[in-house]
Design a protein around this motif. Structure first.
Motif, PDB file in Angstrom:
ATOM      1  N   TYR A 126     -30.734 -26.297  32.708  1.00 24.38           N
ATOM      2  CA  TYR A 126     -30.993 -25.896  34.089  1.00 24.38           C
ATOM      3  C   TYR A 126     -29.801 -25.154  34.654  1.00 24.38           C
ATOM      4  N   ASN A 127     -30.087 -24.137  35.428  1.00 25.97           N
ATOM      5  CA  ASN A 127     -29.053 -23.352  36.087  1.00 25.97           C
ATOM      6  C   ASN A 127     -29.459 -23.243  37.554  1.00 25.97           C
ATOM      7  N   ASP A 128     -28.868 -24.074  38.396  1.00 24.92           N
ATOM      8  CA  ASP A 128     -29.221 -24.139  39.812  1.00 24.92           C
ATOM      9  C   ASP A 128     -28.261 -23.263  40.605  1.00 24.92           C
ATOM     10  N   CYS A 167     -34.271 -15.634  43.427  1.00 27.39           N
ATOM     11  CA  CYS A 167     -34.409 -16.657  42.385  1.00 27.39           C
ATOM     12  C   CYS A 167     -33.381 -17.737  42.687  1.00 27.39           C
ATOM     13  N   LEU A 168     -33.846 -18.957  42.872  1.00 29.49           N
ATOM     14  CA  LEU A 168     -32.955 -20.055  43.263  1.00 29.49           C
ATOM     15  C   LEU A 168     -32.417 -20.852  42.080  1.00 29.49           C
ATOM     16  N   GLY A 169     -32.839 -20.514  40.881  1.00 27.83           N
ATOM     17  CA  GLY A 169     -32.356 -21.194  39.685  1.00 27.83           C
ATOM     18  C   GLY A 169     -33.246 -20.863  38.508  1.00 27.83           C
ATOM     19  N   SER A 170     -32.871 -21.391  37.353  1.00 25.55           N
ATOM     20  CA  SER A 170     -33.671 -21.131  36.160  1.00 25.55           C
ATOM     21  C   SER A 170     -33.643 -22.348  35.255  1.00 25.55           C
ATOM     22  N   CYS A 171     -34.605 -22.391  34.363  1.00 29.71           N
ATOM     23  CA  CYS A 171     -34.745 -23.456  33.386  1.00 29.71           C
ATOM     24  C   CYS A 171     -35.138 -22.788  32.078  1.00 29.71           C
ATOM     25  N   LEU A 180     -28.157 -23.132  43.927  1.00 33.01           N
ATOM     26  CA  LEU A 180     -28.051 -23.662  45.281  1.00 33.01           C
ATOM     27  C   LEU A 180     -26.608 -23.667  45.791  1.00 33.01           C
ATOM     28  N   ASN A 207     -24.055 -21.892  44.395  1.00 30.21           N
ATOM     29  CA  ASN A 207     -23.313 -20.723  43.930  1.00 30.21           C
ATOM     30  C   ASN A 207     -22.763 -19.974  45.145  1.00 30.21           C
ATOM     31  N   HIS A 233     -28.188 -16.593  45.870  1.00 25.57           N
ATOM     32  CA  HIS A 233     -29.276 -16.685  44.894  1.00 25.57           C
ATOM     33  C   HIS A 233     -29.233 -15.537  43.902  1.00 25.57           C
TER      34      HIS A 233
END
Length: 142
Positions: free
Chosen positions: A89-91, A75-79, A93, A95, A99
């Motif tokens: 948004y939580n990216d 999972c590369l991020g969430s919304c 990329l 981190n 992922h």
């Protein structure tokens, strides 16, 4: 079910929090631990995503390598929207831990349940908590 009549700790609920608690208790030498779960980890569950920081929790429980073998999708991020129509948004990329993961929740919960048993906990599935008796001061059940 086991012949144990007494447990140091009974954990009600064999989801992620309950199983992680049982694993950690056993790691600290607190046993016997019983986990009581009404489900049998067979029904589909709503999937979800977990952030990269979850890796630290899994490492702390000694489950990181085994979790990686479970092959959950990256999972590369969430919304999401919480309490309003505005999206947050939580990216992942940038981190440093990489992922996160899209979980197959049924499989993830079953993995944690097996891990709690491997750690030394006893797991009762398909079981609901109905009550308990407190021992009297002399140790006899009331």
């Amino acid at each position: 079910m086991s012949a144990h009549c007494e447990y140091k700790v009974v954990v009600l609920g064999g989801g992620p929090a309950g199983c992680a608690t049982a694993i950690r208790l056993n790691q600290h030498g607190i046993s016997p631990v019983l986990v009581v779960e009404p489900d049998c980890y067979e029904q589909s569950r709503v999937g979800e995503s977990i952030p990269p920081d979850t890796r630290l929790l899994l490492e702390n429980l000694g489950l990181w390598e085994a979790f990686q073998c479970e092959d959950h999708l990256p999972c590369l991020g969430s919304c999401s929207a919480w309490g309003s129509s505005e999206l947050g948004y939580n990216d992942f990329l940038f981190n440093p831990l990489g992922h996160g993961w899209h979980l197959d929740r049924r499989r993830f919960d079953a993995f944690l349940a097996r891990s709690s048993e491997t750690s030394g906990a006893e797991l009762w599935t398909g079981t609901r908590f109905a009550g308990c008796r407190s021992p009297s001061k002399d140790g006899a059940s009331l």
